[in-house]
Structure formats: C-alpha cells, structure tokens
Design a protein around this motif. Structure first.
Motif, PDB file in Angstrom:
ATOM      1  N   ILE A  37      35.675  98.415   8.194  1.00 55.88           N
ATOM      2  CA  ILE A  37      35.348  97.591   7.024  1.00 55.88           C
ATOM      3  C   ILE A  37      35.621  98.355   5.736  1.00 55.88           C
ATOM      4  O   ILE A  37      36.160  97.791   4.771  1.00 55.88           O
ATOM      5  CB  ILE A  37      33.874  97.148   7.104  1.00 55.88           C
ATOM      6  CG1 ILE A  37      33.666  96.212   8.307  1.00 55.88           C
ATOM      7  CG2 ILE A  37      33.461  96.453   5.816  1.00 55.88           C
ATOM      8  CD1 ILE A  37      32.229  95.795   8.513  1.00 55.88           C
ATOM      9  N   ALA A  38      35.274  99.634   5.695  1.00 53.26           N
ATOM     10  CA  ALA A  38      35.525 100.430   4.486  1.00 53.26           C
ATOM     11  C   ALA A  38      37.017 100.558   4.215  1.00 53.26           C
ATOM     12  O   ALA A  38      37.466 100.447   3.059  1.00 53.26           O
ATOM     13  CB  ALA A  38      34.886 101.812   4.636  1.00 53.26           C
ATOM     14  N   THR A  39      37.805 100.780   5.277  1.00 52.23           N
ATOM     15  CA  THR A  39      39.258 100.887   5.101  1.00 52.23           C
ATOM     16  C   THR A  39      39.842  99.572   4.602  1.00 52.23           C
ATOM     17  O   THR A  39      40.652  99.542   3.669  1.00 52.23           O
ATOM     18  CB  THR A  39      39.913 101.292   6.426  1.00 52.23           C
ATOM     19  OG1 THR A  39      39.364 102.531   6.870  1.00 52.23           O
ATOM     20  CG2 THR A  39      41.408 101.443   6.260  1.00 52.23           C
ATOM     21  N   LEU A  40      39.435  98.462   5.252  1.00 54.35           N
ATOM     22  CA  LEU A  40      39.934  97.156   4.826  1.00 54.35           C
ATOM     23  C   LEU A  40      39.507  96.845   3.405  1.00 54.35           C
ATOM     24  O   LEU A  40      40.309  96.336   2.593  1.00 54.35           O
ATOM     25  CB  LEU A  40      39.411  96.081   5.786  1.00 54.35           C
ATOM     26  CG  LEU A  40      39.837  94.636   5.479  1.00 54.35           C
ATOM     27  CD1 LEU A  40      41.345  94.513   5.524  1.00 54.35           C
ATOM     28  CD2 LEU A  40      39.193  93.667   6.462  1.00 54.35           C
ATOM     29  N   LEU A  41      38.255  97.142   3.080  1.00 51.45           N
ATOM     30  CA  LEU A  41      37.766  96.882   1.726  1.00 51.45           C
ATOM     31  C   LEU A  41      38.539  97.704   0.698  1.00 51.45           C
ATOM     32  O   LEU A  41      38.882  97.203  -0.382  1.00 51.45           O
ATOM     33  CB  LEU A  41      36.273  97.203   1.652  1.00 51.45           C
ATOM     34  CG  LEU A  41      35.573  96.925   0.307  1.00 51.45           C
ATOM     35  CD1 LEU A  41      35.672  95.453  -0.036  1.00 51.45           C
ATOM     36  CD2 LEU A  41      34.122  97.365   0.358  1.00 51.45           C
ATOM     37  N   THR A  42      38.834  98.957   1.028  1.00 48.68           N
ATOM     38  CA  THR A  42      39.604  99.798   0.100  1.00 48.68           C
ATOM     39  C   THR A  42      41.009  99.250  -0.118  1.00 48.68           C
ATOM     40  O   THR A  42      41.491  99.140  -1.258  1.00 48.68           O
ATOM     41  CB  THR A  42      39.681 101.228   0.653  1.00 48.68           C
ATOM     42  OG1 THR A  42      38.360 101.746   0.826  1.00 48.68           O
ATOM     43  CG2 THR A  42      40.442 102.119  -0.307  1.00 48.68           C
ATOM     44  N   ILE A  43      41.677  98.882   0.994  1.00 54.97           N
ATOM     45  CA  ILE A  43      43.043  98.354   0.881  1.00 54.97           C
ATOM     46  C   ILE A  43      43.063  97.054   0.080  1.00 54.97           C
ATOM     47  O   ILE A  43      43.887  96.859  -0.826  1.00 54.97           O
ATOM     48  CB  ILE A  43      43.645  98.141   2.281  1.00 54.97           C
ATOM     49  CG1 ILE A  43      43.812  99.488   2.986  1.00 54.97           C
ATOM     50  CG2 ILE A  43      44.981  97.422   2.191  1.00 54.97           C
ATOM     51  CD1 ILE A  43      44.281  99.368   4.420  1.00 54.97           C
ATOM     52  N   VAL A  44      42.119  96.145   0.408  1.00 60.02           N
ATOM     53  CA  VAL A  44      42.089  94.863  -0.292  1.00 60.02           C
ATOM     54  C   VAL A  44      41.733  95.055  -1.760  1.00 60.02           C
ATOM     55  O   VAL A  44      42.321  94.412  -2.645  1.00 60.02           O
ATOM     56  CB  VAL A  44      41.080  93.920   0.405  1.00 60.02           C
ATOM     57  CG1 VAL A  44      40.868  92.667  -0.424  1.00 60.02           C
ATOM     58  CG2 VAL A  44      41.575  93.559   1.797  1.00 60.02           C
ATOM     59  N   THR A  45      40.777  95.952  -2.031  1.00 63.62           N
ATOM     60  CA  THR A  45      40.387  96.192  -3.425  1.00 63.62           C
ATOM     61  C   THR A  45      41.554  96.719  -4.246  1.00 63.62           C
ATOM     62  O   THR A  45      41.813  96.239  -5.367  1.00 63.62           O
ATOM     63  CB  THR A  45      39.218  97.184  -3.480  1.00 63.62           C
ATOM     64  OG1 THR A  45      38.107  96.666  -2.740  1.00 63.62           O
ATOM     65  CG2 THR A  45      38.792  97.439  -4.913  1.00 63.62           C
ATOM     66  N   VAL A  46      42.266  97.684  -3.691  1.00 63.13           N
ATOM     67  CA  VAL A  46      43.426  98.231  -4.408  1.00 63.13           C
ATOM     68  C   VAL A  46      44.496  97.158  -4.588  1.00 63.13           C
ATOM     69  O   VAL A  46      45.064  96.998  -5.681  1.00 63.13           O
ATOM     70  CB  VAL A  46      43.984  99.451  -3.654  1.00 63.13           C
ATOM     71  CG1 VAL A  46      45.286  99.909  -4.297  1.00 63.13           C
ATOM     72  CG2 VAL A  46      42.979 100.588  -3.646  1.00 63.13           C
ATOM     73  N   SER A  47      44.769  96.392  -3.534  1.00 57.60           N
ATOM     74  CA  SER A  47      45.807  95.360  -3.610  1.00 57.60           C
ATOM     75  C   SER A  47      45.438  94.288  -4.623  1.00 57.60           C
ATOM     76  O   SER A  47      46.259  93.902  -5.474  1.00 57.60           O
ATOM     77  CB  SER A  47      46.023  94.731  -2.232  1.00 57.60           C
ATOM     78  OG  SER A  47      46.391  95.701  -1.279  1.00 57.60           O
ATOM     79  N   VAL A  48      44.185  93.799  -4.552  1.00 55.09           N
ATOM     80  CA  VAL A  48      43.753  92.758  -5.488  1.00 55.09           C
ATOM     81  C   VAL A  48      43.736  93.289  -6.917  1.00 55.09           C
ATOM     82  O   VAL A  48      44.159  92.597  -7.855  1.00 55.09           O
ATOM     83  CB  VAL A  48      42.368  92.231  -5.074  1.00 55.09           C
ATOM     84  CG1 VAL A  48      41.786  91.324  -6.155  1.00 55.09           C
ATOM     85  CG2 VAL A  48      42.462  91.481  -3.752  1.00 55.09           C
TER      86      VAL A  48
END
Length: 543
Positions: A37-48
């Motif tokens: 979840i932390a990895t996905l949240l980091t990737i999505v946060t950076v992308s968004v």
C-alpha cells in the motif's frame, strides 16, 4: 547540582531517533500489506502530483497569456484614442489641455474592467515646455510607486507598449497580482509623457485558486479510492497467503491435520491445493517415521531389558573366573582378563542404550537441587585419578566466580566424567585443565587438553552416536560410543549446551554451559576457544 550542556544530550536523542527509525524499518519489513500500500500510494501520489501539476501549470500559463493579450489590446485601443484626443488640443490654452488630459485618464479608469489605476507621468530628461500641466492620475496614490524605473525607461525610449507583472497593495488583505502597462505619448505644447494603466489579475487568481482546489480535491479523492482499492486487492491476495503461513506454523508445531479451503480454479486455489497436498504428504511421512521410531525405540528398550538378566548372570560368572584367574593356566589368564573387560563394556553399553531410549522417548525428567559445580568437578577428577596416572596425564582445576547452580548431581557428574575421560584418552600423556567459571546467569566447565586435537569436520561429528575420530585408537577406559551423545542430552535437559573446538595436532576444548536455573536464559561465562600453549610445561614454553 550540575548543569548539562546541550551537546551532552545529543547522543541520547540521536540514539532515540535511530531506534525509532529501526523500529519503523522493522515494521515495514514485517508487513507486506503495508509495503504494498505504501509503494502504491507513493507511486500514485507522485504520478497524480506530476500530472495535475503540469495541467495546472498549463492552465495558469494559458489564462495569464490570454489575459495579457486582452490587456494589451484594450490598452492599445485606449492609447490610440488618447493620442487622437491630445492631437485635437493643438493650440489650446493650458486649461483646456489639463481638462483634456484629466478627462482621458478618468475615462480609462474602470475598476469593473480590472483597471484599478491610470496615471500620466512626465518623461524625465526634457526641457521645460510652454504649457505646464499637473500629472493626473486616478486610483490609489500608492500605485505610482509600483511603476519601476525599468519600465519607465523602456516606455520613454520606445513607441511600443511595455508591460510588467507587479504586486498591487490591497490593504490588510495583502497584495494581489497585477500588470502595469504603459506607452509613450506626446501632449502638444506640454512635452513627452508616459501613460500607464494598472490592471488587476484578482479574477484570474481566483479562477486559478478554484481550479487548484478542485484538482487537489479530485487528486485526494482519487488517492483515497486507489488506496481503498489497493487494500481490497491486497487483502484478497494476502488472505490465502496469511492462512498458508498460519497453517504452516501449526504444521511446524505438529498439527499435521490442518488444511486450507479451496475455492475456484485460480492461482490462489492452486496454492491452497498444493499446500494441502504438502500437508497430507508430511502427515503420512511423519506418521510413518513415528511408527519406525516407535519400533526402533521399542526394539532397543526391549533388547536392553531382555539382555540385562543374561548379561548380569554372565558378568557374575565372568567375575568369578576373573577373581580365580591366578589358579588358571597362563594361557587362560589373558582370556579371563579380556572377557572381564568386554563384559564390563557390554554392561555399560546396555546401560547407555537404555538411557538413550529414554531420551528418544522424551521420558527424562530432572531431579535438580542446588550444588557447587566446582565440588562436583573435584569429585570426578579424584575418581578419574587412577586413569590419569596410568596414562601419565596431569589434571589441574581452576575455579572462578560463583559456581553454584541448580542441577541434577548424577547427570552433571556423568557429563564431566565423559568429558574428562575423553580428554585423558586423547591427551597423549600431556596436560588436562578443567576451568569452572561462573557469571550472573550460568556456570561453565571447560575441559581442555593439549593432545591429538581434532579438525572441524571431526568436531561436527563428535556427538554422533557410535562415532569415533580414530577407530584404531585403543581406549583404556572402555567406551561405548554413546558417552558424548548422552552428555549432550543431559546438558540440553538442563537447558544448557556443550560446545566443542579443537586444532588438529594441538589439542581440544569442550565447554559445558549450565544456566543457574534449568531452562533460564544465559550468557556463556567463557569462550570455548583457548590458547593451547598455556597447557605446555615450562620447559616446552622456554624452547
């Protein structure tokens, strides 16, 4: 009372921060769901953030450019109209010129169209003219200060329009973004002037703030939805994995009957099916091994018990023959001695086999009480004295610290006796030293000899049943090949251990560690590795 400098507390804060960081790393390393979840949240946060940031930047630039184009067009129309009005004042008196100039400035001032200030400023560096007019302006007087020398110089020396981004004072509510735009004009009879308009960009700023708020809200909602989706997906995937891990731990504890639920035909169902097959296979193998072990234990126990009576009878008869060997012919005396020695070995082997069968069956229990291990060691050394003198081995004892512990006397004496006899047998006429050392948690007995020694490979097998490092070596004290095995089991029964170390050709070292209370945690009082040169006689050291 002493004062502590700020630097004195820095290491403690640093250690505290390091400990917290280590706890955080451990928390992440032990939880796959949190890492995913932390990895996905980091990737999505950076992308968004990048996507929405670029979009907002493009919108901002487009709105700003469009507004600047509109401002330039609007001001250009007003500037041409002002030029025509100024041309119409040729030959007029100063009063008419002043009224015309003021009328033009007032007509250009329109707060509803974001024009918050208009001013006419006389260009610097020109001679006095025939008509003197005041520099009219409309709007807050503070706006004259935002017209910088840079734009005035550019405007006065060019016929083109010039603009500059500025911050417009807005009282207690702070500054607002704006644009000042100017053009050079000529007032007939009065000289060269610069006409400036200040346009507010508050509406555009409000629009961008609204767009930013909407984008941030949309990004936050998107992140929440993605995190919720990630949690659902991770739980769907990790649920069977957690169940498999939990069932694997139960199988490791001996619950071979556990199984996983199988649903569907996907990969997770295949995992459950494979796990169940593995559990079934382990259950079958364990059951088979249990049966074989039970047969083996029963066989060893039965044979040992059944042989006790005949061996005892034979030994008694052999003892009578051995006691009367002086009356036998010389050819039979040696046979009587050999028979007696082998009968003793056979009796000891049966006793050891019975002891091993009890260990294998898990039927051993401690009958412990407080004892001074140093006294126990001295008793064992005294009993082994004849063997040491026969082999020409010198045995010494050194004690250090508190050597009291709660143990079973008989078992500890048996451990030390096995270790000491083994050391005497392999000392080759050298020296054997017993160190009895105690600390706060344990008492250790280290048996060191400077004899034939052993290699690492031999040390790895020294506790195996019926294993001998040198099968050709003749043991004067008999030996069944189970002594060290039983010694290790006795140490484990106390919650301790036996460590071994040696160097081939230099000597061997055995370290018995017993906690002060059976099963309690402990720290070894001494190390198993020693300097074998310390056991050499003084003459050998000098050489």
């Amino acid at each position: 009372m002493t004062e502590q400098s700020p630097e004195a507390g820095a290491p403690s804060r640093g250690r505290l921060l390091a400990d917290r960081l280590a706890d955080l790393v451990k928390f992440f390393s032990q939880r796959l769901q949190v890492r995913v979840i932390a990895t996905l949240l980091t990737i999505v946060t950076v992308s968004v953030s990048v996507t929405f940031g670029i979009a907002l930047w493009q919108i901002r630039n487009q709105v700003f450019e469009d507004r600047i184009d509109a401002i330039v067009e609007e001001f250009g129309v007003d500037a041409r109209a002002a030029e025509q009005s100024f041309t119409a004042t040729i030959g007029s008196n100063p009063g008419n010129v002043q009224n015309t100039v003021k009328s033009i400035v007032n007509s250009m001032y329109d707060p509803s169209s974001s024009v918050v200030g208009v001013m006419l400023m006389r260009s610097e560096g020109q001679p006095a003219s025939g008509i003197q007019i005041l520099e009219p302006s409309n709007g807050p007087t503070a706006l004259r200060e935002i017209v910088t020398d840079e734009i005035r110089s550019q405007t006065a020396n060019s016929e083109a329009l010039h603009w500059q981004s500025v911050s417009i004072p807005n009282g207690d509510r702070g500054d607002i973004p704006g644009v000042v735009i100017g053009v050079a004009v000529t007032v007939p009879g009065a000289g060269n002037y610069e006409l400036y308009s200040v346009f507010s960009l508050q509406a555009e700023q409000d629009l961008l703030s609204l767009v930013t708020t909407v984008q941030v809200a949309a990004a936050g909602l998107l992140l929440i939805l993605l995190v919720a989706l990630a949690i659902v997906l991770v739980r769907m995937v990790l649920g069977p994995i957690r169940e498999a891990s939990r069932n694997a731990r139960r199988i490791a504890d001996g619950a071979f009957e556990v199984r996983m639920d199988e649903h569907g035909d996907d990969e997770l169902a295949q995992l459950a099916s494979s796990f169940n097959q593995m559990a079934s296979s382990l259950d079958e193998q364990f059951t088979r091994l249990q049966k074989l072990s039970k047969v083996q234990q029963d066989f060893v126990s039965a044979v040992s018990h059944e042989l006790r009576s005949p061996v005892t009878t034979i030994r008694m008869a052999g003892q009578l023959i051995y006691d009367k060997r002086a009356e036998l012919p010389s050819t039979l005396q040696r046979s009587a001695e050999l028979m007696q020695r082998q009968l003793v070995n056979l009796d000891a082997m049966l006793a050891d086999l019975l002891e091993i069968s009890r260990f294998d069956a898990g039927a051993m229990a401690l009958n412990s009480q407080p004892a001074d291990l140093a006294d126990l060691v001295e008793n064992v050394v005294e009993m082994a004295g004849p063997l040491a003198r026969e082999d020409g081995v010198t045995v010494t004892i050194e004690r250090s610290g508190d050597t009291f512990a709660t143990v079973e006397h008989r078992r500890v004496e048996r451990i030390v006796r096995n270790l000491l006899v083994n050391a005497i047998e392999h000392a080759d006429g050298g020296t054997v030293r017993l160190d009895v050392v105690g600390n706060e948690t344990a008492v250790a007995v280290r048996v060191v000899d400077n004899g034939v020694g052993m290699s690492q490979e031999q040390a790895d097998h020294v506790f195996d049943r019926f294993w001998r490092a040198d099968a050709a070596r003749v043991r004067k004290a008999g030996g069944t090949g189970l002594g060290l095995t039983i010694a290790r089991e006795d140490a484990i029964l106390h919650g301790g251990e036996i460590r071994v170390w040696g160097v081939l050709g230099e000597g061997s070292s055995f370290l018995l560690i017993l906690p002060r209370e059976p099963g309690a945690p402990y720290v070894a009082p001494v190390d198993v590795e020693v300097d074998f040169d310390l056991l050499l006689p003084e003459e050998a050291k000098e050489q």
